[in-house]
Each structure stands twice: as C-alpha cells, then as structure tokens.
Design an enzyme around this catalytic site. Structure first.
Site, PDB file in Angstrom:
ATOM      1  CG  ASN A 192      -4.269  -4.417   3.835  1.00 23.91           C
ATOM      2  OD1 ASN A 192      -3.461  -4.402   2.799  1.00 23.91           O
ATOM      3  ND2 ASN A 192      -3.509  -4.313   4.917  1.00 23.91           N
TER       4      ASN A 192
ATOM      5  NE  ARG B 104      -2.329  -1.134   3.293  1.00 18.01           N
ATOM      6  CZ  ARG B 104      -2.433  -0.723   4.830  1.00 18.01           C
ATOM      7  NH1 ARG B 104      -3.466  -0.053   4.878  1.00 18.01           N
ATOM      8  NH2 ARG B 104      -1.548  -0.979   5.816  1.00 18.01           N
TER       9      ARG B 104
END
Length: 93
Positions: free
Chosen positions: A40, A22
């Site tokens: 997520n 990320r």
C-alpha cells in the site's frame, strides 16, 4: 529457449486498499511462480513489484487489469526493468 527474468513494477490506481487486493495479488503471483511484493502507498495506490519470466509477469499484469480483482481498478501504470534478484517469495507489505 532462454528464460530471461524481468522486473515488473505496477502502480494500481482505484479502490484497491482495504479490500483484499494485496492478498489477491500475492495469491495470483504465487500461482505464476513470481517473486516480489504488493505494498500500500500513502496516496491510495498499491505498488506491485514482481520478478520472473516476461511471460509470467505479463500474465500478472493482465490479471491486474482484468476487472476480476477485489475492489475496483481504474488504471495500472507499468514499468519494466531488469530483474534485481533481491526478492524471495511474494509478500504483502
């Protein structure tokens, strides 16, 4: 030439959680001037939502599939739609 903004939603499958994926995505998206987020999901995927020009969003999609990401990407499923304009900056969620 008119710069039409789009929304890319990409679901990234593979070993992409707990490996800096990320953060890496946020950095690449910010370099491209995109707005959105990387989040997520409970099933182990990462959802990437990016808004900007079609060219810049396509560039991010190419990077997600490039083999140079943290972890290991098995598959990226994409969906294109009109930009909603409801995101600012690029966040990790």
């Amino acid at each position: 030439m008119v710069d039409i903004h789009v929304r890319l939603t990409a679901w990234v499958h593979g070993r992409v959680q707990g490996v800096g994926f990320r953060w890496w995505t946020r950095a690449r998206a910010s370099e491209l001037g995109l707005r959105g987020y990387a989040s997520n999901l409970t099933d182990g995927r990462v959802e990437v939502v990016a808004e900007g020009s079609k060219e810049d969003c396509s560039g991010l999609l190419d990077l997600l599939r490039s083999g140079t990401t943290p972890g290991h990407v098995d598959l990226v499923v994409e969906r294109w739609s009109a930009a909603k304009g409801n995101v600012t900056g690029f966040a990790e969620r």
